[in-house]
Design an enzyme around this catalytic site. Structure first.
Site, mmCIF file in Angstrom:
data_model
loop_
_atom_site.group_PDB
_atom_site.id
_atom_site.type_symbol
_atom_site.label_atom_id
_atom_site.label_comp_id
_atom_site.label_asym_id
_atom_site.label_seq_id
_atom_site.Cartn_x
_atom_site.Cartn_y
_atom_site.Cartn_z
ATOM 1 N N THR A 27 -5.163 0.747 12.363
ATOM 2 C CA THR A 27 -5.650 -0.115 11.286
ATOM 3 C C THR A 27 -4.785 0.108 10.044
ATOM 4 O O THR A 27 -4.371 1.224 9.751
ATOM 5 C CB THR A 27 -7.126 0.157 10.954
ATOM 6 N N ASN A 30 0.652 -2.291 8.205
ATOM 7 C CA ASN A 30 1.802 -3.081 7.737
ATOM 8 C C ASN A 30 2.532 -2.420 6.562
ATOM 9 O O ASN A 30 3.520 -2.952 6.069
ATOM 10 C CB ASN A 30 1.387 -4.516 7.380
ATOM 11 N N TYR A 185 -15.098 6.916 -3.915
ATOM 12 C CA TYR A 185 -14.026 7.038 -2.921
ATOM 13 C C TYR A 185 -14.196 8.329 -2.124
ATOM 14 O O TYR A 185 -14.093 8.324 -0.881
ATOM 15 C CB TYR A 185 -12.662 7.021 -3.599
#
Length: 316
Positions: A27, A30, A185
Site C-alpha cells: 500500500t 508510488n 497520529y
C-alpha cells in the site's frame, strides 16, 4: 540498541536471493519507502502490485520502474483509497482476481500530522481511519489468500507509537474534544501495532499459517509529512532532512523488505534502524515498549475496530 543478528552492517538487500515467482502487495507504493521497497523486490525478480490512491502518480511510478528494470518488469497497481471503506473492499476484490498468490502484504501507506480534525467519508478521524481502520479491513479481506500462499503481513509502524498518550482513547476515538495532530497520529500508529500483535495471538490460537511482523522506517526522507502535515511540520522536517538524523527513503525501506522476506525473525518485536535514537543506522530488532502489546487494550481495540468498520474478522 545493538542487534548483532545480521552483523555490524545490519540487514541489507544484499542478503536477498532470487524472488522470482513471489508476489508482494504494497500500500502507498508510488513514492517514498513503498516505492523503494517495490524497486528492491523488482530487482530480485518478484512481482509487485501497488495499492495506491492516485492513478496518475501510480502510472508515473510504474513507468519509472519499467524504465529502470525493463518493459517486462512485473509491476502493476490497483486503485484504492485507504480512507474509504468501500474503496478498500472494491480494491481487495480486484486484487484477488489478479493475484492468485500473495507472499506478503505490506501495510506501508499512511497519513501523518493532519493539522486540523478531518473525518473520512465513513465518519472516522482521518489518521485513525486511514492508517488503522483501512489496513485492518484490507488485511482481513486478503487474509485467506495470504494464508493459502503461506505468506506474511507486514505492518509499517512508527516510533511515534511511543509518543502521545501511549494508549487508545476509547471514549473519544475521533478526538472531538482534544484534537491535536501529534497525539492523534501517534495513536493511529500504536493502533496499527496493537492490531498486528493481537492478530499474532489470534492466528496462533486458530492454528493459522500467516506470520505477522511489525517494523518502522526510522527517520527517512519521504513525502509523508509534506503530503498531510502542517506548514510548520513541513518546515521542521525540511530542516531535519539536512541532518545526520534523517536517512534516505531507500534505507527506510529496508525494514519492510526484510520483514517480507527474511527467515528467523521474531513476531513480538519491532524491526527498524538500531543506530542513534533508532532513527537511523543498521537494520535489526529495535526496542519495543510494553504498552504496544497491552493485551486488554489490544483486545478491546479489535472489538471496537470490528464494530466501527462492520467487518467481522473471523479466523475460524
Amino acid at each position: 540498541m545493538t542487534d548483532t543478528q545480521f552483523g555490524p552492517q545490519g540487514w541489507t538487500p544484499e542478503k536477498l536471493g532470487s524472488l522470482t515467482g513471489k508476489t508482494y502487495v504494497i500500500t502507498g507504493a508510488n513514492a517514498g519507502t513503498g516505492f523503494q521497497a517495490a524497486r528492491i523486490f523488482l530487482s530480485k525478480g518478484a512481482k509487485v502490485v501497488m495499492l495506491n490512491r492516485s492513478a496518475e502518480k501510480s502510472k508515473k511510478a510504474i513507468d519509472d520502474l519499467k524504465q529502470e528494470f525493463g518493459a517486462n518488469a512485473d509491476v502493476g497497481f490497483v486503485q484504492m483509497d485507504l480512507a474509504v471503506q468501500a474503496s478498500i473492499r472494491s480494491a481487495a476484490a480486484e486484487l484477488l482476481d489478479i493475484a492468485p498468490q500473495i507472499d506478503a502484504l505490506i501495510c506501508n501507506a499512511a497519513i501523518a500530522q493532519v493539522p486540523t480534525q478531518k473525518l473520512t467519508v465513513d465518519g472516522f478521524e482521518s489518521q485513525l481511519g486511514t492508517n488503522h481502520y483501512g489496513h485492518f479491513v484490507l488485511c482481513g479481506l486478503l487474509f485467506d489468500r495470504i494464508e493459502q500462499s503461506q505468506g506474511r503481513i507486514v505492518v509499517v509502524a512508527s516510533l511515534g507509537y511511543n509518543m502521545g498518550i501511549k494508549t487508545i482513547q476509547f471514549d473519544d476515538m475521533n478526538w472531538d474534544k482534544n484534537y491535536s495532530p501529534n497525539p492523534v497520529y501517534s495513536q493511529s500508529k500504536l493502533a496499527q501495532m496493537m492490531f498486528a500483535y493481537e492478530l499474532q495471538d489470534r492466528i496462533k490460537a486458530a492454528h493459522k499459517g500467516v506470520d505477522v511482523f511489525v517494523c518502522h522506517p526510522g527517520s527517512s526522507a519521504t513525502s509523508l509529512i509534506s503530503t498531510s502535515g502542517s506548514l510548520v511540520m513541513r518546515a521542521i522536517f525540511r530542516l531535519m532532512a539536512m541532518s545526520p538524523l534523517v536517512q534516505s527513503a531507500e534505507k527506510g525501506a529496508y525494514p519492510e523488505v526484510m520483514c517480507a522476506t527474511q527467515d528467523g525473525l521474531e513476531q513480538r518485536a519491532l524491526y527498524g534502524p538500531t543506530g542513534r535514537m533508532e532513527w537511523v543506522g543498521p537494520v535489526g530488532k529495535g526496542t519495543l515498549e510494553p504498552h504496544a502489546y497491552d493485551k486488554a487494550v489490544m483486545s478491546k481495540l479489535w472489538t471496537v475496530s470490528e464494530q466501527a468498520t462492520g467487518f467481522d474478522w473471523s479466523l475460524d
